[in-house]
Design a protein around this motif. Structure first.
Motif, PDB file in Angstrom:
ATOM      1  N   ILE A 161     -30.028 -13.764 -12.970  1.00  0.00           N
ATOM      2  CA  ILE A 161     -31.047 -14.768 -13.304  1.00  0.00           C
ATOM      3  C   ILE A 161     -30.402 -16.081 -13.737  1.00  0.00           C
ATOM      4  CG2 ILE A 161     -32.936 -15.323 -14.898  1.00  0.00           C
ATOM      5  CD1 ILE A 161     -33.725 -12.398 -14.832  1.00  0.00           C
ATOM      6  N   LEU A 162     -29.261 -16.009 -14.443  1.00  0.00           N
ATOM      7  CA  LEU A 162     -28.587 -17.236 -14.866  1.00  0.00           C
ATOM      8  C   LEU A 162     -28.212 -18.088 -13.658  1.00  0.00           C
ATOM      9  CD1 LEU A 162     -27.210 -19.111 -16.879  1.00  0.00           C
ATOM     10  CD2 LEU A 162     -25.214 -17.594 -16.837  1.00  0.00           C
ATOM     11  N   SER A 163     -27.670 -17.469 -12.621  1.00  0.00           N
ATOM     12  CA  SER A 163     -27.292 -18.208 -11.413  1.00  0.00           C
ATOM     13  C   SER A 163     -28.516 -18.847 -10.770  1.00  0.00           C
ATOM     14  CB  SER A 163     -26.616 -17.272 -10.408  1.00  0.00           C
ATOM     15  OG  SER A 163     -25.449 -16.704 -10.955  1.00  0.00           O
ATOM     16  N   ARG A 164     -29.622 -18.109 -10.720  1.00  0.00           N
ATOM     17  CA  ARG A 164     -30.834 -18.631 -10.093  1.00  0.00           C
ATOM     18  C   ARG A 164     -31.461 -19.748 -10.918  1.00  0.00           C
ATOM     19  NH1 ARG A 164     -32.803 -15.953  -5.924  1.00  0.00           N
ATOM     20  NH2 ARG A 164     -35.012 -16.355  -6.408  1.00  0.00           N
ATOM     21  N   VAL A 165     -31.382 -19.658 -12.232  1.00  0.00           N
ATOM     22  CA  VAL A 165     -31.893 -20.733 -13.083  1.00  0.00           C
ATOM     23  C   VAL A 165     -31.060 -22.000 -12.901  1.00  0.00           C
ATOM     24  CG1 VAL A 165     -32.157 -21.496 -15.492  1.00  0.00           C
ATOM     25  CG2 VAL A 165     -32.983 -19.240 -14.797  1.00  0.00           C
TER      26      VAL A 165
ATOM     27  N   ARG B 125     -41.553 -20.384  -8.734  1.00  0.00           N
ATOM     28  CA  ARG B 125     -41.539 -19.219  -7.856  1.00  0.00           C
ATOM     29  C   ARG B 125     -40.940 -18.016  -8.570  1.00  0.00           C
ATOM     30  NH1 ARG B 125     -44.205 -17.464  -3.303  1.00  0.00           N
ATOM     31  NH2 ARG B 125     -43.311 -15.385  -3.019  1.00  0.00           N
ATOM     32  N   MET B 126     -39.915 -18.227  -9.372  1.00  0.00           N
ATOM     33  CA  MET B 126     -39.302 -17.134 -10.130  1.00  0.00           C
ATOM     34  C   MET B 126     -40.303 -16.529 -11.106  1.00  0.00           C
ATOM     35  SD  MET B 126     -35.518 -18.780 -10.865  1.00  0.00           S
ATOM     36  CE  MET B 126     -34.973 -17.404 -11.869  1.00  0.00           C
ATOM     37  N   LEU B 127     -41.118 -17.376 -11.732  1.00  0.00           N
ATOM     38  CA  LEU B 127     -42.159 -16.872 -12.638  1.00  0.00           C
ATOM     39  C   LEU B 127     -43.171 -16.030 -11.872  1.00  0.00           C
ATOM     40  CD1 LEU B 127     -42.871 -19.992 -14.901  1.00  0.00           C
ATOM     41  CD2 LEU B 127     -41.686 -17.890 -15.544  1.00  0.00           C
TER      42      LEU B 127
ATOM     43  N   PRO C 114     -36.715 -18.614 -16.920  1.00  0.00           N
ATOM     44  CA  PRO C 114     -37.254 -19.698 -16.084  1.00  0.00           C
ATOM     45  C   PRO C 114     -38.306 -20.526 -16.823  1.00  0.00           C
ATOM     46  CG  PRO C 114     -37.197 -17.639 -14.860  1.00  0.00           C
ATOM     47  CD  PRO C 114     -36.910 -17.300 -16.279  1.00  0.00           C
ATOM     48  N   GLY C 115     -39.132 -19.855 -17.655  1.00  0.00           N
ATOM     49  CA  GLY C 115     -40.141 -20.588 -18.423  1.00  0.00           C
ATOM     50  C   GLY C 115     -39.518 -21.550 -19.421  1.00  0.00           C
ATOM     51  N   VAL C 116     -38.464 -21.109 -20.103  1.00  0.00           N
ATOM     52  CA  VAL C 116     -37.770 -21.984 -21.051  1.00  0.00           C
ATOM     53  C   VAL C 116     -37.117 -23.154 -20.323  1.00  0.00           C
ATOM     54  CG1 VAL C 116     -35.810 -22.106 -22.647  1.00  0.00           C
ATOM     55  CG2 VAL C 116     -37.409 -20.191 -22.786  1.00  0.00           C
ATOM     56  N   ALA C 117     -36.587 -22.903 -19.131  1.00  0.00           N
ATOM     57  CA  ALA C 117     -35.974 -23.985 -18.344  1.00  0.00           C
ATOM     58  C   ALA C 117     -37.006 -25.058 -18.012  1.00  0.00           C
ATOM     59  CB  ALA C 117     -35.364 -23.413 -17.069  1.00  0.00           C
ATOM     60  N   ILE C 118     -38.213 -24.638 -17.594  1.00  0.00           N
ATOM     61  CA  ILE C 118     -39.278 -25.609 -17.304  1.00  0.00           C
ATOM     62  C   ILE C 118     -39.643 -26.372 -18.560  1.00  0.00           C
ATOM     63  CG2 ILE C 118     -41.682 -25.856 -16.578  1.00  0.00           C
ATOM     64  CD1 ILE C 118     -41.292 -23.347 -14.844  1.00  0.00           C
ATOM     65  N   MET C 119     -39.810 -25.655 -19.667  1.00  0.00           N
ATOM     66  CA  MET C 119     -40.217 -26.285 -20.923  1.00  0.00           C
ATOM     67  C   MET C 119     -39.196 -27.321 -21.396  1.00  0.00           C
ATOM     68  SD  MET C 119     -39.562 -26.205 -24.465  1.00  0.00           S
ATOM     69  CE  MET C 119     -38.840 -24.604 -24.828  1.00  0.00           C
ATOM     70  N   LEU C 120     -37.907 -26.977 -21.354  1.00  0.00           N
ATOM     71  CA  LEU C 120     -36.869 -27.901 -21.813  1.00  0.00           C
ATOM     72  C   LEU C 120     -36.782 -29.129 -20.904  1.00  0.00           C
ATOM     73  CD1 LEU C 120     -33.945 -25.517 -22.869  1.00  0.00           C
ATOM     74  CD2 LEU C 120     -35.401 -26.894 -24.359  1.00  0.00           C
ATOM     75  N   THR C 121     -36.933 -28.920 -19.605  1.00  0.00           N
ATOM     76  CA  THR C 121     -36.861 -30.041 -18.667  1.00  0.00           C
ATOM     77  C   THR C 121     -37.999 -31.024 -18.908  1.00  0.00           C
ATOM     78  OG1 THR C 121     -35.854 -28.601 -17.009  1.00  0.00           O
ATOM     79  CG2 THR C 121     -36.761 -30.686 -16.245  1.00  0.00           C
TER      80      THR C 121
END
Length: 299
Positions: A89-93, A252-254, A271-278
């Motif tokens: 998941i880290l690689s995909r994020v 899509r990952m979500l 993935p949700g945290v990545a969206i939120m931080l961005t």
């Protein structure tokens, strides 16, 4: 007599320094005082670096499947755990940051170009031109942005490219109306009236005098719109109308992991945290730029 002619009155060093201070220095001085804006800038810089270096620092390939390692929780081998196909998941994020930022920047750039052009024409020429363009903006704004984006993608077909086009279209009125209002005030300024009086071409007035003085609100709105575009792209991806499998787009990952939210929550959390931080980073950066570029916000 010669000595008298060459004598000049003393100049206050402080006044001379203020006159010679570039605009960028003033904006940066104001911007760096805003701690939240600096945090937003650091988040955005980190995400950009993450996107550019994903190929070098991602632990595994984004589509490298290990079914024997499916739905493994975070560990030393897989910091963010694995998904239902055993993919890291880290690689995909990390690769997802590249996709989301590309969608955000390209979609907003398209919105800026089209919206600015239409807004300048509407504000400068007025009358029939203004009425037609303003009605187009009103029609687009009559629909919720995500619903309009869904409708456009439904017509064009589900894909990341078509989602990008849809996001660009739904954001055009935001820039168009902003620039139109700015042009309506700028075209009454003395330097524009003087340019018209000497017979300067409209194209030169628009792109050499009015547009440069409209850049500040465009920059601010553009930064804030990148966050909105990334959020809309994630929403379309979640609904299956944006990026298609196996692309590692965060929305899509979500969508792919929602059935494992109870048994493997890490597949949704990261993935949700990545969206939120961005989104948070671009919003903080946009707010800071607005405060720094708008003289009325300075105390």
């Amino acid at each position: 007599m010669l000595e008298t002619a060459t004598n000049k009155p003393p100049v206050d060093p402080q006044i001379e320094e203020e006159k010679s201070t570039p605009l960028f220095s003033e904006v940066w001085k104001s911007f760096r005082k805003n701690k939240l804006a600096l945090i937003g800038a650091l988040i955005v810089i980190f995400l950009i670096l993450l996107a550019f270096t994903a190929s070098f620092f991602a632990p595994e390939g984004i589509n490298e499947q290990k079914l024997s390692m499916r739905l493994q929780p975070p560990s030393a081998d897989h910091w963010f755990g694995t998904d239902d196909f055993g993919r890291d998941i880290l690689s995909r994020v990390m690769y997802g940051a590249r996709i989301s930022l590309r969608v955000g920047f390209i979609a907003v750039m398209g919105s800026i170009i089209i919206g600015t052009l239409l807004g300048i024409l509407a504000g400068y020429y007025g009358k029939v031109v203004d009425m037609i363009i303003s009605r187009i903006f009103d029609i687009l704004l009559a629909f919720p942005s995500i619903l309009l984006a869904i409708a456009i993608v439904a017509i064009l077909g589900p894909s990341l490219r078509n989602a990008l086009i849809a996001i660009a279209i739904v954001n055009v009125p935001n820039f168009g109306r902003l620039i139109r209002s700015k042009v309506l005030s700028l075209k009454e300024e003395e330097y524009v009236v003087a340019a018209k009086s000497i017979g300067m071409k409209d194209s030169r007035i628009l792109f050499h005098h009015i547009l440069p003085n409209s850049l500040a609100p465009i920059i601010v709105q553009g930064t804030l719109s990148i966050a909105t575009a990334i959020l809309e792209a994630a929403a379309l991806g979640f609904l299956g109308m944006g990026a298609q499998a196996p692309e590692p787009e965060w929305g899509r990952m979500l969508s792919d992991s929602r059935e494992y939210i109870q048994d493997a929550p890490w597949t949704v959390i990261f993935p949700g945290v990545a969206i939120m931080l961005t989104v948070l980073g671009f919003n903080l950066l946009g707010d800071g730029l607005r405060d720094a570029l708008d003289p009325r916000m300075k105390h």
